[in-house]
Design a protein around this motif. Sequence first.
Motif, PDB file in Angstrom:
ATOM      1  N   GLU A  12     -10.159 -24.611  -1.858  1.00  0.00           N
ATOM      2  CA  GLU A  12     -10.847 -25.679  -2.581  1.00  0.00           C
ATOM      3  C   GLU A  12     -10.145 -25.852  -3.921  1.00  0.00           C
ATOM      4  O   GLU A  12      -9.944 -24.868  -4.649  1.00  0.00           O
TER       5      GLU A  12
ATOM      6  N   ARG B 176     -11.486 -20.026  -0.699  1.00  0.00           N
ATOM      7  CA  ARG B 176     -12.768 -20.718  -0.815  1.00  0.00           C
ATOM      8  C   ARG B 176     -13.054 -21.499   0.464  1.00  0.00           C
ATOM      9  O   ARG B 176     -12.147 -21.877   1.198  1.00  0.00           O
TER      10      ARG B 176
ATOM     11  N   CYS C  65      -7.546 -26.657 -11.819  1.00  0.00           N
ATOM     12  CA  CYS C  65      -6.987 -25.837 -12.895  1.00  0.00           C
ATOM     13  C   CYS C  65      -5.733 -26.452 -13.496  1.00  0.00           C
ATOM     14  O   CYS C  65      -5.374 -26.175 -14.641  1.00  0.00           O
TER      15      CYS C  65
ATOM     16  N   GLY D  56      -7.409 -21.513  -5.987  1.00  0.00           N
ATOM     17  CA  GLY D  56      -8.363 -22.142  -5.081  1.00  0.00           C
ATOM     18  C   GLY D  56      -8.357 -21.565  -3.680  1.00  0.00           C
ATOM     19  O   GLY D  56      -9.220 -21.916  -2.855  1.00  0.00           O
TER      20      GLY D  56
ATOM     21  N   THR E 226      -9.639 -26.263  -7.647  1.00  0.00           N
ATOM     22  CA  THR E 226     -10.486 -25.955  -8.802  1.00  0.00           C
ATOM     23  C   THR E 226     -10.134 -26.811 -10.012  1.00  0.00           C
ATOM     24  O   THR E 226     -10.710 -26.626 -11.076  1.00  0.00           O
TER      25      THR E 226
END
Length: 218
Positions: A28, A160, A32, A157, A30
Motif C-alpha cells: 500500500e 500491507r 512517503c 509500503g 504510504t
Amino acid sequence: MTFEAERAAARDVDVADIADAIESIGFECTRCGHCCRGLGEAEHTATVFPDEIREIQREGADNWRDVARPMPFGLSETDGEPTTGETFEWALQTDACGDCTFYDDENEACSIYDRRPLICRTYPFSLSIEDEGDGTTSPMGSVVDRAGPVHAHECEGLGRDISREDAEELAATLKRRAIREREEAIGVRDNYEPRDVDGVVVHDSEGQKRPDGTPISE
C-alpha cells in the motif's frame, strides 16, 4: 535469452500469477515520497520511454529537457553536467536536489500522476522473466522480497494489505511494463548507429538524439 524471447516470455506470464505474488507480498503506498527522491548523493533515475516523454509534454508546455534527461550512466560530466558520451536510456528530469522534478513537496504528491511513466506506476515491483537476475529494469533499491515472478524493492509500503482488484490492476501494468521494456530494447538495438559527434548522444528506440530530444541528422 534474446530480447525477442524475453518479450515472448513476458507476454506469456499470467496476470493472475503476478497478482497472486503481489497479494502475497502485500503493498500500500504510504505517500512517503522516497521513490521520487534521490538517495544521498545519487540523483533520482527513473527510466522514461520516448512516447512517455511526449505524453507528459502533451498536457503542458514542457519541452523535452523539462521532462527528461539522458540517463547519466556512462557519460562524462563537468561541474555536474553531462558533456560527452553515449547512453541508451532517458531518465525523468531532476531538480537541484536530485529529486524528480515532478514531485510536489508541498502536497507530497506526483504532479503528473495520471501521466507518470510505467516504472513509477509499478514501483516497488519488477517482473523477473529470466532464470536469474532481476529480469526487467529495476527501480531504485535492492530486492528485498520475491514471490513467483515478482521482485519487490525497498519500500515502506511493502507488507500491507492490498485488495485483489488493486493487485490485478498493478499486475496488468507490471506485465505491460515488462513487454514495453523489451520492445524498447529491440528498437534501440535495431536502430543503433555509432555517431562520431561532439557532446552527448542518446540511443533510443527511435534512433540517435541530442539531450534536448532532437534527432542527430546525417
